[in-house]
Design a protein around this motif. Structure first.
Motif, PDB file in Angstrom:
ATOM      1  N   CYS A  69      -8.626  -2.165  -2.977  1.00 54.77           N
ATOM      2  CA  CYS A  69      -8.330  -1.281  -1.463  1.00 54.77           C
ATOM      3  C   CYS A  69      -8.205  -0.240  -2.712  1.00 54.77           C
ATOM      4  CB  CYS A  69      -7.016  -2.094  -0.991  1.00 54.77           C
ATOM      5  SG  CYS A  69      -6.676  -0.671   0.242  1.00 54.77           S
ATOM      6  N   ILE A  70      -8.706   1.047  -1.965  1.00 57.26           N
ATOM      7  CA  ILE A  70      -8.825   1.965  -3.110  1.00 57.26           C
ATOM      8  C   ILE A  70      -7.261   2.759  -1.929  1.00 57.26           C
ATOM      9  CG2 ILE A  70     -10.111   4.480  -3.840  1.00 57.26           C
ATOM     10  CD1 ILE A  70     -12.153   2.814  -4.324  1.00 57.26           C
ATOM     11  N   LEU A  71      -6.870   3.513  -2.391  1.00 53.84           N
ATOM     12  CA  LEU A  71      -6.021   3.642  -1.316  1.00 53.84           C
ATOM     13  C   LEU A  71      -5.821   5.661  -1.848  1.00 53.84           C
ATOM     14  CD1 LEU A  71      -2.713   1.764  -1.620  1.00 53.84           C
ATOM     15  CD2 LEU A  71      -4.609   1.994   0.362  1.00 53.84           C
ATOM     16  N   THR A  72      -6.043   6.153  -1.057  1.00 53.69           N
ATOM     17  CA  THR A  72      -6.491   7.706  -1.063  1.00 53.69           C
ATOM     18  C   THR A  72      -5.109   8.631  -1.007  1.00 53.69           C
ATOM     19  OG1 THR A  72      -6.166   8.200   1.645  1.00 53.69           O
ATOM     20  CG2 THR A  72      -8.362   7.545  -0.083  1.00 53.69           C
ATOM     21  N   HIS A  73      -4.215   8.307  -0.683  1.00 50.84           N
ATOM     22  CA  HIS A  73      -2.490   8.424  -0.389  1.00 50.84           C
ATOM     23  C   HIS A  73      -1.714   7.963  -0.793  1.00 50.84           C
ATOM     24  CE1 HIS A  73      -3.460   9.919   3.523  1.00 50.84           C
ATOM     25  NE2 HIS A  73      -2.080  10.622   3.268  1.00 50.84           N
ATOM     26  N   PHE A  74      -0.329   7.868   0.258  1.00 54.16           N
ATOM     27  CA  PHE A  74       1.205   7.700  -0.053  1.00 54.16           C
ATOM     28  C   PHE A  74       1.122   7.044   1.682  1.00 54.16           C
ATOM     29  CE2 PHE A  74       3.398  10.620  -1.643  1.00 54.16           C
ATOM     30  CZ  PHE A  74       3.996  11.492  -0.842  1.00 54.16           C
ATOM     31  N   HIS A  75       0.616   7.574   2.242  1.00 50.25           N
ATOM     32  CA  HIS A  75       0.930   8.108   3.726  1.00 50.25           C
ATOM     33  C   HIS A  75       0.526   6.148   4.705  1.00 50.25           C
ATOM     34  CE1 HIS A  75       1.113  12.145   3.647  1.00 50.25           C
ATOM     35  NE2 HIS A  75       2.418  12.211   3.728  1.00 50.25           N
ATOM     36  N   ILE A  76       2.322   6.091   4.976  1.00 48.38           N
ATOM     37  CA  ILE A  76       1.974   5.022   5.913  1.00 48.38           C
ATOM     38  C   ILE A  76       0.886   4.539   6.830  1.00 48.38           C
ATOM     39  CG2 ILE A  76       3.410   6.188   7.842  1.00 48.38           C
ATOM     40  CD1 ILE A  76       4.089   2.292   6.408  1.00 48.38           C
ATOM     41  N   ASP A  77       0.229   5.808   7.491  1.00 46.46           N
ATOM     42  CA  ASP A  77      -0.727   5.221   8.456  1.00 46.46           C
ATOM     43  C   ASP A  77      -2.356   4.980   7.731  1.00 46.46           C
ATOM     44  OD1 ASP A  77      -0.567   7.907   7.425  1.00 46.46           O
ATOM     45  OD2 ASP A  77      -2.366   8.669   9.251  1.00 46.46           O
ATOM     46  N   HIS A  78      -2.148   5.106   6.572  1.00 50.00           N
ATOM     47  CA  HIS A  78      -3.043   4.581   5.931  1.00 50.00           C
ATOM     48  C   HIS A  78      -2.530   2.997   4.654  1.00 50.00           C
ATOM     49  CE1 HIS A  78      -5.212   8.791   5.770  1.00 50.00           C
ATOM     50  NE2 HIS A  78      -4.422   8.875   6.238  1.00 50.00           N
ATOM     51  N   THR A  79      -1.601   3.137   4.394  1.00 52.80           N
ATOM     52  CA  THR A  79      -1.086   1.638   3.552  1.00 52.80           C
ATOM     53  C   THR A  79      -0.642   1.148   4.546  1.00 52.80           C
ATOM     54  OG1 THR A  79       1.770   3.233   3.377  1.00 52.80           O
ATOM     55  CG2 THR A  79      -0.582   3.243   1.529  1.00 52.80           C
ATOM     56  N   ALA A  80       0.260   0.606   5.706  1.00 50.21           N
ATOM     57  CA  ALA A  80       1.224  -0.390   5.846  1.00 50.21           C
ATOM     58  C   ALA A  80       0.317  -1.416   6.177  1.00 50.21           C
ATOM     59  CB  ALA A  80       1.619   0.382   7.671  1.00 50.21           C
ATOM     60  N   ALA A  81      -0.663  -1.738   6.261  1.00 47.81           N
ATOM     61  CA  ALA A  81      -1.177  -2.766   6.027  1.00 47.81           C
ATOM     62  C   ALA A  81      -1.362  -3.933   4.684  1.00 47.81           C
ATOM     63  CB  ALA A  81      -2.524  -3.588   7.436  1.00 47.81           C
ATOM     64  N   CYS A  82      -0.741  -3.063   3.581  1.00 48.44           N
ATOM     65  CA  CYS A  82      -1.877  -3.374   2.406  1.00 48.44           C
ATOM     66  C   CYS A  82      -1.122  -5.004   2.447  1.00 48.44           C
ATOM     67  CB  CYS A  82      -0.584  -2.001   0.828  1.00 48.44           C
ATOM     68  SG  CYS A  82      -1.557  -1.393   1.629  1.00 48.44           S
ATOM     69  N   SER A  83       0.519  -5.043   2.369  1.00 48.28           N
ATOM     70  CA  SER A  83       1.313  -6.172   2.100  1.00 48.28           C
ATOM     71  C   SER A  83       0.416  -7.730   2.435  1.00 48.28           C
ATOM     72  CB  SER A  83       2.503  -6.268   2.381  1.00 48.28           C
ATOM     73  OG  SER A  83       2.922  -5.643   3.813  1.00 48.28           O
ATOM     74  N   ASP A  84       0.163  -6.640   4.131  1.00 50.16           N
ATOM     75  CA  ASP A  84      -0.075  -8.225   5.215  1.00 50.16           C
ATOM     76  C   ASP A  84      -1.497  -8.614   4.316  1.00 50.16           C
ATOM     77  OD1 ASP A  84       1.986  -8.418   6.339  1.00 50.16           O
ATOM     78  OD2 ASP A  84       0.770  -7.168   8.091  1.00 50.16           O
ATOM     79  N   LEU A  85      -2.031  -8.074   3.713  1.00 52.08           N
ATOM     80  CA  LEU A  85      -3.262  -7.729   3.183  1.00 52.08           C
ATOM     81  C   LEU A  85      -3.351  -9.402   1.873  1.00 52.08           C
ATOM     82  CD1 LEU A  85      -6.743  -7.835   3.229  1.00 52.08           C
ATOM     83  CD2 LEU A  85      -6.275  -5.211   1.883  1.00 52.08           C
ATOM     84  N   ARG A  86      -2.520  -8.507   1.447  1.00 51.00           N
ATOM     85  CA  ARG A  86      -2.119  -9.497   0.403  1.00 51.00           C
ATOM     86  C   ARG A  86      -1.225 -10.253   0.493  1.00 51.00           C
ATOM     87  NH1 ARG A  86      -0.432  -6.925  -4.931  1.00 51.00           N
ATOM     88  NH2 ARG A  86      -2.478  -6.714  -5.355  1.00 51.00           N
ATOM     89  N   LYS A  87      -1.319 -10.419   1.762  1.00 50.43           N
ATOM     90  CA  LYS A  87      -0.462 -12.166   1.976  1.00 50.43           C
ATOM     91  C   LYS A  87      -1.758 -13.012   2.288  1.00 50.43           C
ATOM     92  CE  LYS A  87       3.464 -11.194   3.760  1.00 50.43           C
ATOM     93  NZ  LYS A  87       3.951 -10.515   5.017  1.00 50.43           N
ATOM     94  N   MET A  88      -2.578 -11.885   2.717  1.00 46.43           N
ATOM     95  CA  MET A  88      -4.129 -12.646   3.261  1.00 46.43           C
ATOM     96  C   MET A  88      -4.805 -12.939   1.945  1.00 46.43           C
ATOM     97  SD  MET A  88      -6.671 -11.774   6.664  1.00 46.43           S
ATOM     98  CE  MET A  88      -7.590 -10.297   5.372  1.00 46.43           C
ATOM     99  N   ASN A  89      -5.006 -11.882   1.412  1.00 51.82           N
ATOM    100  CA  ASN A  89      -6.270 -12.496   0.500  1.00 51.82           C
ATOM    101  C   ASN A  89      -5.553 -12.700  -1.388  1.00 51.82           C
ATOM    102  OD1 ASN A  89      -8.213 -12.370   1.420  1.00 51.82           O
ATOM    103  ND2 ASN A  89      -8.979 -10.594   1.501  1.00 51.82           N
TER     104      ASN A  89
END
Ligand SMILES: [Zn+2]
Ligand SMILES: [Zn+2]
Length: 220
Positions: free
Chosen positions: A57-77
């Motif tokens: 997952c390449i994150l374009t910047h730190f804003h929450i609307d682009h990153t909020a689901a990251c921790s759930d994604l890591r939980k799943m994968n």
């Protein structure tokens, strides 16, 4: 869920527009930004892709609307690897940057994730399967904003997530940097622009019109 070109899809919008590239290799699927909720990722099964195969997952910047689901994604994968520019990395890897990330505006609690790699300098290339992801530093909206360029069948696809702004002191925005960054993007002559909140823009003439328009309305 819409195929933009072969193996590149606009999944939909969850806070921001989320895009996915199928590398057709052991590297699996590459997400460009994560959005606010994982639910949307289920849509990819409609085209025979499995959310469990999102390995990058390449994150374009730190804003929450682009990153909020990251921790759930890591939980799943557990295997998923996140990438972001060094200048935006602290706000992704640590909590406590809520005005920078706009988490406080959205009333969302950001759960930090560790990055596989902090991208540095003007350009870093990540090779995944047959695709080279060129991560181009384009500061302006935030200090560590990046735009990602890939080429598929000679078509240049640019993931330029928050080209339109907005620009605020609390984000660390800088309009001088923004003008230089946008000129860098114009010079790429991309055929297709995948934007963070405006969806898919094409052909090349429309891409440059879009970028120029936002440059004009955001002069320092
Ligand atoms: Zn943003
Ligand atoms: Zn955004």
């Amino acid at each position: 869920m819409k195929e933009i070109v072969k193996s590149v899809y606009h999944i939909g919008d969850s806070g921001c527009s989320v895009y996915i590239v199928n590398t057709n290799s052991k590297e699996g699927l590459v997400l460009i930004d994560c959005g606010m909720s994982l639910e949307m990722l289920n849509k990819i099964s409609k085209v025979g892709l499995n959310p469990k195969n999102i390995n990058h997952c390449i994150l374009t910047h730190f804003h929450i609307d682009h990153t909020a689901a990251c921790s759930d994604l890591r939980k799943m994968n557990k295997q998923v690897r996140f990438y972001a520019h060094d200048l935006d990395a602290d706000a992704i890897e640590e909590s406590g940057h809520d005005s920078k990330t706009a988490a406080s505006w959205y009333g969302v609690e950001y759960k930090p994730v560790k990055l596989e790699k902090r991208l540095e300098g003007d350009l870093e290339k990540i090779q995944l399967g047959q695709y080279e992801f060129q991560c181009i530093h384009t500061p302006g909206h935030t200090p560590g904003s990046i735009s990602v360029l890939i080429e598929v069948d000679n078509i240049k696809i640019l993931f330029g997530q928050d080209i339109h702004g907005p620009f605020y002191k609390s984000f660390g925005s800088n309009l001088d940097d923004y003008q230089k960054s946008m000129q860098k993007l114009l010079n790429l002559n991309a055929d297709i622009l995948c934007e963070g909140h405006y969806g898919v823009i094409k052909p090349a003439s429309e891409v440059s019109r879009f970028i120029r328009g936002h440059m004009d309305s955001n002069r320092p």
